[in-house]
Motif scaffolding. Structure first.
Motif, PDB file in Angstrom:
ATOM      1  N   PHE A 231       0.907  -1.020   0.083  1.00 22.43           N
ATOM      2  CA  PHE A 231       0.153   0.042  -0.048  1.00 22.43           C
ATOM      3  C   PHE A 231       0.831   1.109  -0.077  1.00 22.43           C
ATOM      4  O   PHE A 231       1.971   1.210   0.559  1.00 22.43           O
ATOM      5  N   HIS A 232       0.326   2.335  -0.482  1.00 21.65           N
ATOM      6  CA  HIS A 232       0.805   3.691  -0.648  1.00 21.65           C
ATOM      7  C   HIS A 232       0.363   4.477   0.261  1.00 21.65           C
ATOM      8  O   HIS A 232      -0.161   5.545  -0.326  1.00 21.65           O
ATOM      9  N   GLY A 233       0.219   4.240   1.599  1.00 21.63           N
ATOM     10  CA  GLY A 233      -0.327   4.959   2.588  1.00 21.63           C
ATOM     11  C   GLY A 233      -1.879   4.674   2.600  1.00 21.63           C
ATOM     12  O   GLY A 233      -2.563   3.981   2.201  1.00 21.63           O
ATOM     13  N   TRP A 234      -2.642   5.592   3.471  1.00 18.33           N
ATOM     14  CA  TRP A 234      -4.022   5.575   3.874  1.00 18.33           C
ATOM     15  C   TRP A 234      -4.854   6.207   2.585  1.00 18.33           C
ATOM     16  O   TRP A 234      -5.869   5.651   1.982  1.00 18.33           O
ATOM     17  N   GLN A 235      -4.474   7.412   2.125  1.00 22.23           N
ATOM     18  CA  GLN A 235      -5.133   8.351   1.221  1.00 22.23           C
ATOM     19  C   GLN A 235      -5.428   7.721   0.121  1.00 22.23           C
ATOM     20  O   GLN A 235      -4.259   7.283  -0.698  1.00 22.23           O
ATOM     21  N   LYS A 236      -6.657   7.764  -0.692  1.00 21.93           N
ATOM     22  CA  LYS A 236      -6.719   7.197  -1.812  1.00 21.93           C
ATOM     23  C   LYS A 236      -6.139   7.964  -3.112  1.00 21.93           C
ATOM     24  O   LYS A 236      -5.960   9.170  -3.048  1.00 21.93           O
TER      25      LYS A 236
ATOM     26  N   GLU B 262      -8.619   2.709  -0.035  1.00 23.83           N
ATOM     27  CA  GLU B 262      -9.192   2.245  -1.370  1.00 23.83           C
ATOM     28  C   GLU B 262      -9.653   0.766  -1.051  1.00 23.83           C
ATOM     29  O   GLU B 262     -10.810   0.243  -1.382  1.00 23.83           O
ATOM     30  N   MET B 263      -8.637  -0.109  -0.608  1.00 21.66           N
ATOM     31  CA  MET B 263      -8.847  -1.476  -0.332  1.00 21.66           C
ATOM     32  C   MET B 263      -9.948  -1.861   0.698  1.00 21.66           C
ATOM     33  O   MET B 263     -11.034  -2.881   0.558  1.00 21.66           O
ATOM     34  N   ILE B 264     -10.220  -0.872   1.923  1.00 22.01           N
ATOM     35  CA  ILE B 264     -11.149  -1.104   2.786  1.00 22.01           C
ATOM     36  C   ILE B 264     -12.337  -0.866   2.078  1.00 22.01           C
ATOM     37  O   ILE B 264     -13.406  -1.508   2.500  1.00 22.01           O
TER      38      ILE B 264
ATOM     39  N   LYS C  50     -13.188  -1.203  -0.924  1.00 24.95           N
ATOM     40  CA  LYS C  50     -13.534  -2.052  -1.967  1.00 24.95           C
ATOM     41  C   LYS C  50     -14.089  -3.300  -1.245  1.00 24.95           C
ATOM     42  O   LYS C  50     -15.296  -3.850  -1.608  1.00 24.95           O
ATOM     43  N   THR C  51     -13.503  -3.617  -0.176  1.00 27.66           N
ATOM     44  CA  THR C  51     -13.956  -4.890   0.877  1.00 27.66           C
ATOM     45  C   THR C  51     -15.443  -4.306   1.256  1.00 27.66           C
ATOM     46  O   THR C  51     -16.211  -5.406   1.245  1.00 27.66           O
ATOM     47  N   LEU C  52     -15.497  -3.427   1.750  1.00 24.89           N
ATOM     48  CA  LEU C  52     -16.868  -2.899   2.503  1.00 24.89           C
ATOM     49  C   LEU C  52     -17.986  -2.868   1.456  1.00 24.89           C
ATOM     50  O   LEU C  52     -18.924  -3.354   1.539  1.00 24.89           O
ATOM     51  N   GLY C  53     -17.436  -2.443   0.310  1.00 26.75           N
ATOM     52  CA  GLY C  53     -18.699  -2.541  -1.054  1.00 26.75           C
ATOM     53  C   GLY C  53     -18.836  -3.790  -1.315  1.00 26.75           C
ATOM     54  O   GLY C  53     -20.192  -4.192  -1.730  1.00 26.75           O
ATOM     55  N   PHE C  54     -18.078  -4.853  -1.254  1.00 29.92           N
ATOM     56  CA  PHE C  54     -18.246  -6.161  -1.623  1.00 29.92           C
ATOM     57  C   PHE C  54     -19.308  -6.829  -0.462  1.00 29.92           C
ATOM     58  O   PHE C  54     -20.048  -7.838  -0.578  1.00 29.92           O
ATOM     59  N   VAL C  55     -18.990  -6.389   0.727  1.00 25.19           N
ATOM     60  CA  VAL C  55     -19.822  -7.065   1.860  1.00 25.19           C
ATOM     61  C   VAL C  55     -21.067  -6.493   2.081  1.00 25.19           C
ATOM     62  O   VAL C  55     -22.103  -6.910   2.307  1.00 25.19           O
ATOM     63  N   PHE C  56     -21.280  -5.016   1.657  1.00 25.45           N
ATOM     64  CA  PHE C  56     -22.419  -4.494   1.702  1.00 25.45           C
ATOM     65  C   PHE C  56     -22.893  -3.826   0.370  1.00 25.45           C
ATOM     66  O   PHE C  56     -22.844  -2.590   0.311  1.00 25.45           O
TER      67      PHE C  56
ATOM     68  N   LYS D 141     -19.564   5.200   4.641  1.00 26.05           N
ATOM     69  CA  LYS D 141     -18.403   6.031   4.277  1.00 26.05           C
ATOM     70  C   LYS D 141     -17.572   5.807   5.383  1.00 26.05           C
ATOM     71  O   LYS D 141     -17.840   5.505   6.563  1.00 26.05           O
ATOM     72  N   SER D 142     -16.061   5.559   5.023  1.00 27.70           N
ATOM     73  CA  SER D 142     -15.049   5.328   5.831  1.00 27.70           C
ATOM     74  C   SER D 142     -14.239   6.557   6.205  1.00 27.70           C
ATOM     75  O   SER D 142     -13.925   7.460   5.083  1.00 27.70           O
TER      76      SER D 142
END
Length: 82
Positions: free
Chosen positions: A18-23, A32-34, A36-42, A48-49
């Protein structure tokens, strides 16, 4: 959009991918990965995160917090009533 519920979530991650937190447009980020994962789960639920701080590129974390804003309850426990 206002959200009715908020959760504080802790994660642990290896940051070498990863290249830091910010998209970012040109690099993969933890945010971005979090999302994407939340979008798959919900898939049908708006959310919003929001990260608790910024991180540098390729930095790992034993504990990192982000806040999840969502319009539904994710978990209820009846075990406290027993």
């Amino acid at each position: 959009m206002k959200y009715s519920t908020s959760y504080l979530i802790s994660v642990q991650y290896l940051g070498f991918r990863f290249h830091g937190w910010q998209k970012q447009k040109t690099a993969m980020s933890l945010h971005e990965m979090i999302d994407k994962t939340l979008g798959f789960v919900f898939p049908e639920i708006a959310f919003k995160s929001l990260g608790s701080s910024r991180t540098d590129s390729k930095v790992s974390a034993n504990i990192y917090f982000f806040q999840l804003f969502i319009n539904c309850l994710l978990y209820t426990s009846d075990a406290a009533d027993e």
